[in-house]
Write an enzyme that holds these catalytic residues in place. Sequence first.
Site, short mmCIF file in Angstrom:
data_model
loop_
_atom_site.label_atom_id
_atom_site.label_comp_id
_atom_site.label_asym_id
_atom_site.label_seq_id
_atom_site.Cartn_x
_atom_site.Cartn_y
_atom_site.Cartn_z
N LYS A 13 0.82 -1.21 0.00
CA LYS A 13 0.00 0.00 0.00
C LYS A 13 0.86 1.27 0.00
O LYS A 13 0.66 2.17 -0.80
CB LYS A 13 -0.92 0.03 1.23
CG LYS A 13 -1.89 -1.14 1.31
CD LYS A 13 -2.87 -0.98 2.46
CE LYS A 13 -2.23 -1.07 3.84
NZ LYS A 13 -1.84 -2.44 4.23
N ARG A 86 -10.69 0.20 7.35
CA ARG A 86 -10.12 -1.11 7.60
C ARG A 86 -11.17 -2.10 8.06
O ARG A 86 -10.86 -3.23 8.36
CB ARG A 86 -9.06 -0.98 8.69
CG ARG A 86 -7.68 -1.37 8.23
CD ARG A 86 -6.75 -1.17 9.41
NE ARG A 86 -5.51 -1.87 9.25
CZ ARG A 86 -4.43 -1.35 8.68
NH1 ARG A 86 -4.46 -0.15 8.16
NH2 ARG A 86 -3.33 -2.06 8.61
N ARG A 125 11.53 -6.12 6.03
CA ARG A 125 11.23 -4.74 5.65
C ARG A 125 11.92 -3.75 6.57
O ARG A 125 11.98 -3.93 7.77
CB ARG A 125 9.71 -4.54 5.72
CG ARG A 125 9.27 -3.12 5.54
CD ARG A 125 7.81 -3.06 5.21
NE ARG A 125 6.96 -3.07 6.39
CZ ARG A 125 5.65 -2.83 6.34
NH1 ARG A 125 5.05 -2.60 5.18
NH2 ARG A 125 4.94 -2.84 7.44
N ARG A 158 10.05 -1.57 11.72
CA ARG A 158 8.87 -1.28 12.54
C ARG A 158 8.74 -2.30 13.66
O ARG A 158 8.97 -3.48 13.47
CB ARG A 158 7.62 -1.31 11.67
CG ARG A 158 7.33 0.03 11.04
CD ARG A 158 6.24 -0.05 10.02
NE ARG A 158 5.06 -0.77 10.48
CZ ARG A 158 3.95 -0.89 9.76
NH1 ARG A 158 3.90 -0.35 8.55
NH2 ARG A 158 2.92 -1.55 10.22
N ARG A 169 -1.84 -9.44 12.60
CA ARG A 169 -2.31 -8.42 11.65
C ARG A 169 -2.99 -9.08 10.47
O ARG A 169 -3.98 -8.58 9.95
CB ARG A 169 -1.13 -7.56 11.18
CG ARG A 169 -0.74 -6.50 12.21
CD ARG A 169 0.71 -6.09 12.09
NE ARG A 169 1.04 -5.45 10.85
CZ ARG A 169 2.29 -5.39 10.37
NH1 ARG A 169 3.29 -5.94 11.03
NH2 ARG A 169 2.53 -4.78 9.23
P1 ADP Z 1 0.01 -2.71 7.82
O1 ADP Z 1 -1.09 -2.56 6.84
O2 ADP Z 1 1.32 -3.10 7.19
O3 ADP Z 1 -0.34 -3.59 8.99
P2 ADP Z 1 -0.28 0.12 8.73
O4 ADP Z 1 0.86 1.03 8.83
O5 ADP Z 1 -1.34 0.44 7.74
O6 ADP Z 1 0.36 -1.31 8.49
O7 ADP Z 1 -0.98 -0.04 10.16
C1 ADP Z 1 -0.27 -0.39 11.33
C2 ADP Z 1 -1.21 -0.57 12.51
O8 ADP Z 1 -1.88 0.67 12.79
C3 ADP Z 1 -2.32 -1.59 12.31
O9 ADP Z 1 -1.90 -2.90 12.59
C4 ADP Z 1 -3.38 -1.08 13.30
O10 ADP Z 1 -3.05 -1.48 14.62
C5 ADP Z 1 -3.23 0.43 13.22
N1 ADP Z 1 -4.16 1.01 12.22
C6 ADP Z 1 -3.82 1.54 11.02
N2 ADP Z 1 -4.92 1.97 10.34
C7 ADP Z 1 -5.99 1.69 11.14
C8 ADP Z 1 -7.39 1.87 11.03
N3 ADP Z 1 -7.96 2.41 9.93
N4 ADP Z 1 -8.18 1.47 12.07
C9 ADP Z 1 -7.66 0.94 13.17
N5 ADP Z 1 -6.33 0.71 13.34
C10 ADP Z 1 -5.50 1.09 12.36
#
Ligand code: ADP
Length: 215
Positions: A13, A86, A125, A158, A169
């Site tokens: 993404k 999400r 990563r 991370r 996740r």
């Molecule tokens: P990835 O898609 O690689 O898991 P992101 O950087 O998009 O990583 O998100 C990291 C974390 O941030 C998620 O695992 C979640 O805990 C939180 N997060 C991100 N976006 C949302 C969202 N829209 N709603 C709730 N939690 C979120």
Amino acid sequence: MQLIIFGAPGAGKGTMAQNIQKYKQFSHISTGDLFRRHIKEKTDLGKLASDYIEKGLLVPDEVTEKLIRHELDMIRSDFILDGFPRNIPQAEALDRILQDFDIKLTACVHLEIDPEIVIERLVNRMSCQDCGAPYNLVIKKPKVENVCDECGGKLTQRADDNEETIRHRFETYRAETEPLARYYENKGLLMTVNCNEGILTKLDQVWEDLAALED
Ligand code: ADP
Ligand code: ZN
């Protein structure tokens, strides 16, 4: 052009959001990046979010929705939403926000990927702590170990890119996020892209398809 990108952790993404900017300038709204910035700056929101993020769980919807409403109010057009919505309640909340601000979505791009590929990709990563440029110790190594090619910044991993959190996740993704495909398909907005071989080689095609959607 107003886009949503969603996909499993590690599907690409962030990489897509960064690289699509060679065709057109977008505001990149990444909820993950916004949360990580709050955590780094030790704000109240950061303290709250980190408990969830460390476990691979979603931050509560009302918190995330407020953050997005504020961002979209400032931005309004030519944005990429990366990491939001999400789940279905967030998608419904987004519909209300878009309606309030009279914003029209162009498409929702779904990045599809096999789970085995994701785990391998995520444990390797890294990214630059200064400019955010993405690296991978297997497929995109920096020229100098732990140093960003672009800006000389330090590369970091991370905290949630360890195998156990990645599995959580992925489960959260399956249960909560994947149903968005049907939701946006029903609205005639879904575009699916397979990312097993990476997003970069697909980008020209994706852009052509997106551009064709605009009147
Ligand atoms: P990835 O898609 O690689 O898991 P992101 O950087 O998009 O990583 O998100 C990291 C974390 O941030 C998620 O695992 C979640 O805990 C939180 N997060 C991100 N976006 C949302 C969202 N829209 N709603 C709730 N939690 C979120
Ligand atoms: Zn850098």
